[in-house]
Design a protein around this motif. Structure first.
Motif, short mmCIF file in Angstrom:
data_model
loop_
_atom_site.label_atom_id
_atom_site.label_comp_id
_atom_site.label_asym_id
_atom_site.label_seq_id
_atom_site.Cartn_x
_atom_site.Cartn_y
_atom_site.Cartn_z
N THR A 185 0.77 -1.18 -0.15
CA THR A 185 0.03 0.03 -0.03
C THR A 185 0.93 1.36 0.01
O THR A 185 0.52 2.26 -0.44
N SER A 186 2.09 1.17 0.45
CA SER A 186 3.02 2.32 0.39
C SER A 186 4.52 1.65 0.37
O SER A 186 4.62 0.86 1.00
N VAL A 187 5.48 2.55 -0.19
CA VAL A 187 6.72 2.35 -0.04
C VAL A 187 7.25 3.66 -0.14
O VAL A 187 7.13 4.70 -0.45
N VAL A 188 8.47 3.75 0.66
CA VAL A 188 9.24 5.03 1.07
C VAL A 188 10.51 4.45 0.91
O VAL A 188 11.09 3.53 1.44
N VAL A 189 11.47 5.26 -0.06
CA VAL A 189 12.79 5.32 -0.03
C VAL A 189 13.44 6.40 -0.18
O VAL A 189 13.10 7.35 -0.80
N SER A 190 14.31 6.72 0.82
CA SER A 190 15.33 7.87 0.87
C SER A 190 16.68 7.61 0.58
O SER A 190 16.95 6.65 1.41
N THR A 191 17.15 8.15 -0.31
CA THR A 191 18.71 7.80 -0.73
C THR A 191 19.51 9.09 -0.93
O THR A 191 18.96 9.94 -1.47
N GLN A 192 20.50 9.12 -0.25
CA GLN A 192 21.51 9.93 -0.60
C GLN A 192 21.88 9.97 -2.09
O GLN A 192 22.00 9.07 -2.53
N HIS A 193 22.07 11.29 -2.58
CA HIS A 193 22.34 11.32 -4.01
C HIS A 193 23.20 12.58 -4.31
O HIS A 193 23.59 13.38 -3.38
N ALA A 195 24.70 16.03 -5.71
CA ALA A 195 24.03 17.41 -5.64
C ALA A 195 23.40 17.86 -6.96
O ALA A 195 22.44 18.55 -6.66
N GLY A 196 23.69 17.43 -8.17
CA GLY A 196 23.21 17.80 -9.32
C GLY A 196 21.75 17.16 -9.73
O GLY A 196 20.98 17.53 -10.58
N LEU A 197 21.41 16.21 -8.98
CA LEU A 197 19.96 15.45 -9.10
C LEU A 197 18.76 16.20 -8.43
O LEU A 197 18.86 16.55 -7.28
N GLU A 198 17.74 16.27 -9.21
CA GLU A 198 16.47 16.65 -8.68
C GLU A 198 15.69 15.61 -8.31
O GLU A 198 16.06 14.36 -8.34
N GLN A 199 14.84 15.90 -7.34
CA GLN A 199 14.03 14.88 -6.53
C GLN A 199 13.27 14.02 -7.56
O GLN A 199 13.11 12.74 -7.61
N LYS A 200 12.91 14.54 -8.92
CA LYS A 200 12.10 13.80 -9.84
C LYS A 200 13.26 12.65 -10.50
O LYS A 200 12.62 11.57 -10.72
N GLN A 201 14.23 13.22 -10.59
CA GLN A 201 15.00 12.21 -11.19
C GLN A 201 15.61 11.29 -10.46
O GLN A 201 15.83 10.05 -10.97
N PHE A 225 3.97 6.13 -3.22
CA PHE A 225 5.19 5.96 -3.74
C PHE A 225 6.08 7.05 -3.32
O PHE A 225 6.08 8.06 -3.97
N TYR A 226 6.88 7.16 -2.41
CA TYR A 226 7.70 8.34 -1.62
C TYR A 226 9.25 8.10 -1.87
O TYR A 226 9.45 6.92 -1.40
N VAL A 227 9.54 9.06 -2.55
CA VAL A 227 11.00 9.03 -2.81
C VAL A 227 11.58 10.38 -2.18
O VAL A 227 11.19 11.38 -2.59
N ASN A 228 12.67 10.26 -1.29
CA ASN A 228 13.10 11.42 -0.59
C ASN A 228 12.12 12.22 -0.28
O ASN A 228 12.03 13.58 -0.95
N PRO A 229 11.21 12.38 0.31
CA PRO A 229 10.09 13.14 0.62
C PRO A 229 10.43 14.44 1.29
O PRO A 229 9.50 15.36 1.11
N THR A 230 11.68 14.58 1.89
CA THR A 230 12.09 16.06 2.21
C THR A 230 12.52 16.72 0.91
O THR A 230 12.83 17.98 1.06
N GLY A 231 12.62 16.09 -0.28
CA GLY A 231 12.88 16.95 -1.23
C GLY A 231 14.58 16.81 -1.71
O GLY A 231 14.88 16.97 -2.84
N LYS A 232 15.33 16.70 -0.77
CA LYS A 232 16.74 16.63 -0.94
C LYS A 232 17.51 15.92 0.17
O LYS A 232 17.21 15.92 1.11
N PHE A 233 18.63 15.02 -0.43
CA PHE A 233 19.53 14.32 0.54
C PHE A 233 20.72 14.02 -0.31
O PHE A 233 21.25 13.08 -0.50
N VAL A 234 21.50 15.24 0.16
CA VAL A 234 22.90 15.28 -0.43
C VAL A 234 23.88 14.98 0.70
O VAL A 234 24.73 14.25 0.74
#
Length: 389
Positions: A185-193, A195-201, A225-234
């Motif tokens: 019913t939901s999946v969350v993935v937060s990953t360090q990335h 600096a040049g990548l946007e959340q959509k990418q 489907f949540y990926v980096n919900p804060t928007g940025k994870f550098v």
């Protein structure tokens, strides 16, 4: 929802999570000692923060393993994870070592002497669990959470995918109907990335891993489907958040689907029953389920410091058993010696096999040729079937 229909969630964290960096370092030090002396004693704790690592704990092993070798082992572990960032770099991080000799009071309780067999390294309770939700007999939400991050890490290390950093977390929520998982019913993935990548990418980089891991048709709706919900994870890893050995015990075990005795695994040699007895309990539970005597099985074992025999052995098949639990307890006690020495000999634990356990779960893995993950073997199935069939 009825009691047979519910949502259940488990999480995992990657090898680059600050706490997992510490687990990896501590277990690498355990391996260093066991490779040099199989009977070595190790209890190693690690703290990591911005470009700083602190090692502490008690050991008994070869004098040839100096503080310099411990620091070198820590640097190698950080390098293997992939940290070459300004705020945390394997080469430039300051590493302080305060590891010292084991307490003589503890040693006399644990060591065999005269007619006294080797005793448990501490008191405590340990749990093992197995269920039929996945082929590995692990709870599905945790297994999927581990697999998503493990696949991402493999492609990061190989260079197949660019842009991921070492630090990441995942979380999977499954719908259960009649006690069985039927969809996510939901999946969350937060990953360090990078600096040049946007959340959509980043979202599109992550998507294929979730699709590959989840069974066909289980992918959640886009708004779940949540990926980096804060928007940025550098900024991530120990530069973003301090880490400590032993803080991810639910990630390490069953994702909250089964009880936990409270003791961590990493940094401890196999005389410590926090580790070895928890491995034994998983081994027994898995074999009970694989032998066909339960859909789910929880096992608890308890110890007193310095005492070799377990104080208790408890089996709960959660209403799914096909034979009386008292019979299972009796059969398990006859098939395996659950003293600390008996567990280590039966599972072959006095080997340098622990750094690999420090991320993506201690359970649900494949047994390895050199003895790694020996507690995942199913070699008690025939004995259980003969005793209980």
């Amino acid at each position: 929802m009825s009691k047979s229909s519910y949502l259940f969630t488990s999480e995992s964290v990657s090898e680059g999570h600050p706490d997992k960096v510490c687990d990896r370092i501590s277990d690498s030090i355990v391996d260093l000692y066991l490779a040099a002396e199989p009977e070595a004693r190790v209890a190693c704790e690690t703290l990591a923060t911005t470009n700083k690592v602190v090692l502490a704990g008690e050991v008994r092993g070869p004098a040839s393993i100096t503080h310099e070798k411990l620091v070198e082992t820590a640097r190698r572990a950080i390098k293997e994870i992939g940290y070459e960032q300004e705020g945390f770099h394997w080469k430039t991080a300051s590493i302080d070592c305060y590891v010292h000799s084991q307490s003589a009071d503890i040693a006399q309780g644990v060591d065999a002497a005269g007619n006294k067999d080797e005793g448990a390294g501490d008191q405590g309770i340990m749990f093992g669990y197995a269920c039929k939700e996945t082929p590995s007999l692990m709870p599905a939400p945790l297994q999927y959470s581990h697999q998503i991050l493990k696949l991402m890490a493999e492609d990061r290390h190989s260079g197949k995918v660019k842009g991921f950093g070492p630090d990441a977390k995942s979380q999977v929520t499954l719908l259960y109907e009649n006690g069985k998982p039927v969809k996510a019913t939901s999946v969350v993935v937060s990953t360090q990335h990078d600096a040049g990548l946007e959340q959509k990418q980043v979202r599109e980089l992550v998507r294929p891993y979730v699709e590959k891991v989840l069974p066909k048709g289980w992918f959640p709706s886009e708004d779940e489907f949540y990926v980096n919900p804060t928007g940025k994870f550098v900024i991530g890893g120990p530069d973003g958040d301090a880490g400590l050995t032993g803080r991810k015990i639910i990630v390490d075990t069953y994702g909250g689907a089964a009880p936990h005795g409270g003791g961590a695994f990493s940094g401890k040699d196999p005389t410590k029953v926090d580790r070895s007895a928890a491995y034994a309990a998983r081994y027994l539970a898995k074999n009970v389920v694989a032998a066909g005597f339960a859909e789910k099985c929880v096992i608890q074992v308890a110890y007193a410091i310095g005492v070799s025999k377990p104080l208790s052995l408890y089996v709960n098949t959660q209403g799914t058993g096909t034979v009386d639990e008292e019979r299972i307890v009796k059969a398990l006690g006859e098939l395996m010696d659950l003293s600390p020495r008996g567990i280590r000999k039966h599972l072959g634990l006095n080997k340098p096999i622990y750094a690999r356990t420090s991320s993506y779960g201690h359970f649900g893995r494949e047994p390895e040729a050199d003895g790694g993950f020996s507690w995942e073997k199913l070699d008690l199935v025939a004995g259980l079937q003969a005793a209980l069939g």
